[in-house]
Motif scaffolding. Structure first.
Motif, PDB file in Angstrom:
ATOM      1  N   SER B  27       0.860  -1.196   0.000  1.00 49.47           N
ATOM      2  CA  SER B  27       0.000   0.000   0.000  1.00 49.47           C
ATOM      3  C   SER B  27       0.893   1.243   0.000  1.00 49.47           C
ATOM      4  CB  SER B  27      -0.946  -0.001   1.205  1.00 49.47           C
ATOM      5  OG  SER B  27      -0.233   0.274   2.380  1.00 49.47           O
ATOM      6  N   HIS B  28       2.016   1.151   0.687  1.00 50.19           N
ATOM      7  CA  HIS B  28       2.978   2.251   0.706  1.00 50.19           C
ATOM      8  C   HIS B  28       3.607   2.445  -0.674  1.00 50.19           C
ATOM      9  CE1 HIS B  28       5.859   4.925   2.598  1.00 50.19           C
ATOM     10  NE2 HIS B  28       6.796   4.331   1.875  1.00 50.19           N
ATOM     11  N   GLU B  29       4.047   1.334  -1.283  1.00 43.29           N
ATOM     12  CA  GLU B  29       4.735   1.433  -2.576  1.00 43.29           C
ATOM     13  C   GLU B  29       3.797   1.865  -3.701  1.00 43.29           C
ATOM     14  OE1 GLU B  29       8.398  -1.693  -1.863  1.00 43.29           O
ATOM     15  OE2 GLU B  29       6.744  -2.322  -3.134  1.00 43.29           O
ATOM     16  N   ARG B  30       2.545   1.426  -3.623  1.00 34.84           N
ATOM     17  CA  ARG B  30       1.593   1.833  -4.665  1.00 34.84           C
ATOM     18  C   ARG B  30       1.340   3.322  -4.612  1.00 34.84           C
ATOM     19  NH1 ARG B  30      -2.324  -3.162  -3.407  1.00 34.84           N
ATOM     20  NH2 ARG B  30      -1.185  -4.740  -4.573  1.00 34.84           N
ATOM     21  N   ALA B  31       1.275   3.863  -3.401  1.00 36.43           N
ATOM     22  CA  ALA B  31       1.012   5.293  -3.253  1.00 36.43           C
ATOM     23  C   ALA B  31       2.144   6.106  -3.878  1.00 36.43           C
ATOM     24  CB  ALA B  31       0.864   5.643  -1.781  1.00 36.43           C
ATOM     25  N   SER B  32       3.389   5.677  -3.640  1.00 39.14           N
ATOM     26  CA  SER B  32       4.495   6.465  -4.196  1.00 39.14           C
ATOM     27  C   SER B  32       4.673   6.184  -5.691  1.00 39.14           C
ATOM     28  CB  SER B  32       5.785   6.175  -3.445  1.00 39.14           C
ATOM     29  OG  SER B  32       6.057   4.804  -3.449  1.00 39.14           O
ATOM     30  N   ARG B  33       4.229   4.997  -6.146  1.00 36.10           N
ATOM     31  CA  ARG B  33       4.341   4.671  -7.562  1.00 36.10           C
ATOM     32  C   ARG B  33       3.439   5.595  -8.398  1.00 36.10           C
ATOM     33  NH1 ARG B  33       1.062  -0.302  -8.966  1.00 36.10           N
ATOM     34  NH2 ARG B  33       2.589  -1.565  -7.881  1.00 36.10           N
ATOM     35  N   ASP B  34       2.261   5.893  -7.870  1.00 39.21           N
ATOM     36  CA  ASP B  34       1.310   6.704  -8.624  1.00 39.21           C
ATOM     37  C   ASP B  34       1.598   8.195  -8.518  1.00 39.21           C
ATOM     38  OD1 ASP B  34       0.087   4.381  -9.320  1.00 39.21           O
ATOM     39  OD2 ASP B  34      -1.339   4.430  -7.658  1.00 39.21           O
TER      40      ASP B  34
END
Lengths: 270, 104
Positions: B27-34
């Protein structure tokens, strides 16, 4: 127009090449003319898994450089007339696959084939991006294990932003989760993520679950795609996945621990 | 029962631990990916500007791009509590103009 399928995972060693070989052979068994392409420049292995390593004369880079015609490099499978292998090169220049050149080759292949299966290298470098760029569909090969699931999530993000379909605002690449090396008895003991866990975390449609099986190593030892082994649970699971890919409904098999009969314990064949 | 547990110690279900850890990290990585590409650059430049006036560390500036209803919201939090004034230092406020900035 052929459909381009990329077999990808991010992480290495999860079964991409096994899957590419099995899936391509499965499509051919279902009557579709299929070519499977090795995108792992410098680390050619699809030829070994397909059992045609001694028949490689020309490769991907030869065709791109114009040193060979496409049809000279394509190797016809000896077990199935509809199946072809397009080997990669062993050159050390891993950036040798230029996107425009790959596009030209794929355009030529698309005239002759129903399906083009692209076996991606591991990682998220040039080769992996080139392999997924032209995809219409992706098989996300994932093991029920934390690093594999995380890398799959990363690859899903890249497919959604860096593929040709994403760049051109076309319908997105269709994503399919293929869970491999699944060990139902370990799942039951709470030692392994369940199918549902992985599907929930990655939230993409599940295409199939391939059980951990000794027959996979036996198949690669002899250079036989696992779907040609009719006894193998993994082979049958791959054929189920192919059938689902072609739109059939098939129940999941091999996801519950198998009760070993006395006979099986005695002769121990997985 | 206690004796039973003593003889057969229960291990924590490790698959459940795996699932929980994955859900948190992803959930952390998806937020920064977008997140748009300019955010890290913006953060670095803000750090440089604020750093000319007060001494701050990298982690004292937090930038978030969120949504509230129909509007996108760029949220910038600068924590200067306990930060030292950079007054009079070379490259700091009142000193020579900063031409470069090295966080740290």
């Amino acid at each position: 127009m052929a459909k381009v399928i990329v077999v990808t995972s991010g992480k290495g060693g999860v079964g991409k090449t096994t899957t590419a070989a099995a899936f391509a052979a499965g499509l051919a068994l279902r009557g579709h003319k299929t070519v499977v392409i090795d995108f792992d420049v410098g680390l050619r292995n699809l030829d070994l898994v397909m059992g045609c390593e001694r028949r490689v004369v020309f490769d991907f880079i030869n065709v791109i450089n114009g040193d060979a015609k496409l049809n000279q490099a394509l190797i016809k499978d000896k077990r199935n007339d509809l199946l072809y292998i397009f080997p990669t090169s062993q050159t050390r220049d891993k950036d040798a696959l230029k996107r425009e050149a790959v596009e030209r080759v794929l355009d030529e292949l698309t005239e002759q084939f129903d399906y083009i299966v692209c076996d991606s290298p591991a990682g998220i470098e040039h080769g992996a991006i080139t392999a997924l760029y032209f995809a219409d569909s992706a098989l996300i090969v994932t093991n029920p294990e934390v690093s594999s699931v995380r890398d799959s999530d990363r690859i899903i993000g890249i497919l959604a932003s860096k593929s040709r379909r994403a760049e051109r605002n076309m319908e997105p690449v269709s994503l399919n989760l293929l869970l491999t090396r699944y060990a139902p008895d370990r799942v039951t003991r709470g030692e392994m993520l369940t199918v549902e866990d992985v599907r929930e975390i990655l939230s993409i449609p599940l295409l199939g679950v391939i059980p951990e099986s000794e027959s996979v190593l036996r198949a690669s030892n002899t250079g036989t795609p696992i779907v040609f082994d009719e006894e193998s649970p993994a082979g049958r699971a791959y054929l189920d996945a192919v059938a689902r890919f072609l739109g059939e409904q098939r129940e999941l098999r091999f996801v519950k621990p198998e009760r070993k009969s006395f006979f099986r314990v005695l002769f121990g064949r997985a | 029962m206690r004796l039973f547990n003593l003889i057969f110690p229960q291990r924590r279900n490790s698959a459940a631990v795996a699932k929980e850890r994955l859900q948190i990290i992803l959930s952390h990585e998806r937020a920064s990916r977008d997140a748009p590409d300019f955010l890290p650059i913006l953060q670095r430049e803000l750090l440089a500007v604020v750093g000319r006036f007060v001494e701050i560390r990298d982690d004292m500036i937090r930038i978030n791009l969120g949504k509230q209803g129909d509007t996108s919201l760029l949220e910038i939090n600068v924590e200067i509590d306990g930060a030292k004034l950079n007054f009079g230092r070379p490259g700091g406020f009142g000193g020579r103009r900063a031409t470069s900035f090295e966080p740290g």
